[in-house]
Design a protein around this motif. Structure first.
Motif, short mmCIF file in Angstrom:
data_model
loop_
_atom_site.label_atom_id
_atom_site.label_comp_id
_atom_site.label_asym_id
_atom_site.label_seq_id
_atom_site.Cartn_x
_atom_site.Cartn_y
_atom_site.Cartn_z
N SER A 213 -1.94 6.35 10.26
CA SER A 213 -2.29 5.62 9.06
C SER A 213 -1.00 5.15 8.42
CB SER A 213 -3.07 6.55 8.13
OG SER A 213 -2.85 6.17 6.79
N LEU A 214 -0.99 3.95 7.92
CA LEU A 214 0.22 3.35 7.37
C LEU A 214 0.06 3.17 5.87
CD1 LEU A 214 1.12 -0.15 8.86
CD2 LEU A 214 0.84 0.18 6.45
N ARG A 215 1.03 3.62 5.12
CA ARG A 215 0.96 3.51 3.66
C ARG A 215 2.31 3.03 3.11
NH1 ARG A 215 -2.61 8.70 1.72
NH2 ARG A 215 -4.43 8.27 3.03
N THR A 216 2.34 2.70 1.84
CA THR A 216 3.54 2.10 1.28
C THR A 216 3.70 2.45 -0.19
OG1 THR A 216 4.65 -0.01 0.88
CG2 THR A 216 2.25 -0.04 0.76
N LEU A 217 4.92 2.46 -0.67
CA LEU A 217 5.17 2.60 -2.11
C LEU A 217 5.39 1.23 -2.76
CD1 LEU A 217 5.70 5.55 -0.99
CD2 LEU A 217 7.02 5.88 -3.06
N SER A 218 5.12 0.17 -1.98
CA SER A 218 5.37 -1.19 -2.48
C SER A 218 4.33 -1.65 -3.49
CB SER A 218 5.36 -2.19 -1.32
OG SER A 218 6.45 -1.97 -0.46
N LYS A 219 3.11 -1.14 -3.41
CA LYS A 219 2.04 -1.73 -4.19
C LYS A 219 1.76 -0.89 -5.43
CE LYS A 219 1.92 -4.91 -1.03
NZ LYS A 219 1.44 -4.81 0.32
N ALA A 220 1.06 0.23 -5.31
CA ALA A 220 0.65 1.00 -6.49
C ALA A 220 1.84 1.67 -7.18
CB ALA A 220 -0.40 2.04 -6.10
N TYR A 221 2.94 1.90 -6.46
CA TYR A 221 4.10 2.57 -7.07
C TYR A 221 5.14 1.56 -7.58
CZ TYR A 221 2.19 6.95 -5.40
OH TYR A 221 1.37 8.04 -5.19
N GLY A 222 4.88 0.27 -7.39
CA GLY A 222 5.77 -0.74 -7.96
C GLY A 222 7.17 -0.73 -7.38
N LEU A 223 7.31 -0.46 -6.07
CA LEU A 223 8.64 -0.37 -5.47
C LEU A 223 8.82 -1.33 -4.29
CD1 LEU A 223 9.10 3.54 -5.48
CD2 LEU A 223 10.11 1.89 -7.07
N ALA A 224 8.20 -2.50 -4.37
CA ALA A 224 8.25 -3.43 -3.22
C ALA A 224 9.68 -3.79 -2.82
CB ALA A 224 7.45 -4.69 -3.53
N GLY A 225 10.55 -3.92 -3.82
CA GLY A 225 11.93 -4.31 -3.52
C GLY A 225 12.78 -3.18 -2.98
N LEU A 226 12.26 -1.96 -3.04
CA LEU A 226 13.03 -0.80 -2.58
C LEU A 226 12.83 -0.55 -1.09
CD1 LEU A 226 14.86 1.35 -3.91
CD2 LEU A 226 12.86 2.83 -4.08
N ARG A 227 11.66 -0.93 -0.55
CA ARG A 227 11.29 -0.81 0.86
C ARG A 227 11.08 0.64 1.28
NH1 ARG A 227 8.85 -3.77 1.29
NH2 ARG A 227 8.87 -4.19 3.52
N VAL A 228 9.98 1.22 0.89
CA VAL A 228 9.62 2.56 1.37
C VAL A 228 8.17 2.56 1.85
CG1 VAL A 228 9.45 5.02 0.86
CG2 VAL A 228 11.19 3.64 -0.29
N GLY A 229 7.99 2.81 3.13
CA GLY A 229 6.65 2.98 3.69
C GLY A 229 6.62 4.26 4.48
N TYR A 230 5.41 4.68 4.87
CA TYR A 230 5.34 5.88 5.71
C TYR A 230 4.09 5.86 6.56
CZ TYR A 230 2.24 7.77 2.02
OH TYR A 230 1.23 7.97 1.11
N ALA A 231 4.18 6.62 7.65
CA ALA A 231 3.05 6.79 8.55
C ALA A 231 2.56 8.22 8.44
CB ALA A 231 3.46 6.50 9.99
#
Ligand SMILES: *Cc1c(COP(=O)(O)O)cnc(C)c1O
Length: 360
Positions: A213-231
């Protein structure tokens, strides 16, 4: 031949044009970004980390993995972090695809799904979504063949915004054969859960074949410019192990790791973002419906609607009013637009611009 044939054949990336700030305030409602800045605690943590970037980051992201594992109630060994979850989409292709292999994906879909197909010389098997924008799970399973090595499912769905049921994702997890990697893209899971939707992981855990499963901190955590995702990987651990073997060793910088840990801990701030999003999504959807353009049901931070006229000039008309919105890049969707949810004043601006941008 250098570069290899599939890469030589790629089209250059279409970079979304950045607006000219001299032309006045711009409402960025085209990339599903968070309309709020990051949590003040995350900003402070990132500022502190900036003073230590002479040192390489933790290659095992220990603090972040432990914080996230505790948040999810999973063992940290099930997680692999990356420089934006877009990287995981590429890695999914790299670990599964040989030239000529098949990739099953929804249509329309997140633009990132095209790249691994093209780079690795695979063949896409697009499966149209149902009328309400939801995934056609039966159709996706019917599109799987002996050559299928990768299946992308998006839940909640982008660009349509709807959710799948837990039973549907369970059907997919069971039905995709073990010779294919199943990637469940949960970029919008925090919004889906906030709207009362299911935790799809429970259904995925029952799968015997490879998946993550792929998730990201770009959307609900407001960090799109930081680039943090996880599997989150399942099964026997071989998928997360492959992701970790493939990745660059220092793939997440110090500032990113520090900011992500602090943002994750600031649950009040995330709750504020999710509540604001739900309120404004409701207001925008009702306003669009009142104007004659009811959007598809959405549990996410965007809505998609059919404006029954060519989208390109309408998008341009919004842009002239300082509002950036997105089209839907799939055949048959030339009259559809996708609008991200902003703050209250963004909702007002979109609804005010509607009559002029779309005509009476
Ligand atoms: C935004 C998004 C992503 C990628 O987000 P990153 O910023 O690369 O972490 C992945 N999938 C979908 C469906 C998205 O909308």
């Amino acid at each position: 031949m250098i570069p290899k044939a599939p890469i030589a054949a790629l089209q250059p990336k279409r970079m979304p044009a950045e607006p000219d700030p001299a032309e006045g305030p711009v409402r960025r409602l085209h990339l599903n970004e968070c309309p709020y800045p990051p949590s003040p605690k995350a900003i402070a943590a990132m500022q502190a980390a900036a003073g230590e970037v002479n040192l390489y980051p933790d290659p095992g992201w220990t603090a972040l993995a432990q914080a996230m594992a505790a948040h999810l109630g999973l063992a940290p060994e099930r997680l692999s972090f990356c420089n934006g979850s877009d990287e995981l989409i590429y890695a999914a292709g790299a670990m599964s695809l040989e030239p000529g292999d098949e990739v099953v994906r929804p249509e329309p879909c997140f633009a990132g799904y095209h790249r691994p197909v093209e780079v690795f010389g695979a063949v896409a098997r697009p499966v149209p979504v149902r009328q309400d924008g939801s995934l056609d799970i039966d159709g996706m399973l019917a599109a799987v063949t002996d050559r299928t090595r990768l299946v992308f499912a998006t839940a909640p769905m982008n660009p349509t915004g709807g959710a799948s049921t837990l039973e549907e994702i369970a059907m997919l997890a069971r039905g995709v054969p073990d010779h294919a990697l199943l990637v469940l893209d949960e970029a919008y899971c925090e919004f889906g859960r906030h709207a009362g939707g299911p935790d799809y992981l429970a259904a995925m855990e029952a799968r015997t074949g490879p998946w993550f499963s792929l998730r990201t901190l770009s959307k609900a955590y407001g960090l799109a410019g930081l680039r943090v995702g996880y599997a989150i990987g399942g099964g026997d651990g071989s998928v997360v192990s492959a992701l970790n073997k493939m990745r660059a060793i220092f793939n997440l910088g110090r500032i990113a790791q520090a900011g992500a840990v602090a943002a994750l801990a600031d649950t009040d701030y995330t709750a504020m973002i999710l509540a604001s999003n739900a309120r404004e999504r409701d207001r925008l959807a009702r306003g669009l419906a009142a104007a004659g353009y009811p959007p598809l049901p959405s549990v996410t931070n965007f809505v998609m609607t059919n404006i029954r006229q060519p989208a390109k000039p309408a998008i341009e008309a919004f842009r002239r009013r300082g509002i950036l919105i997105a089209g839907v890049l799939a055949p048959g969707y030339e009259t559809w637009i996708r609008i991200s949810i902003g703050r209250a004043e963004d909702t007002d601006a979109v609804l005010d611009a509607l009559p002029e941008a779309l005509g009476p």
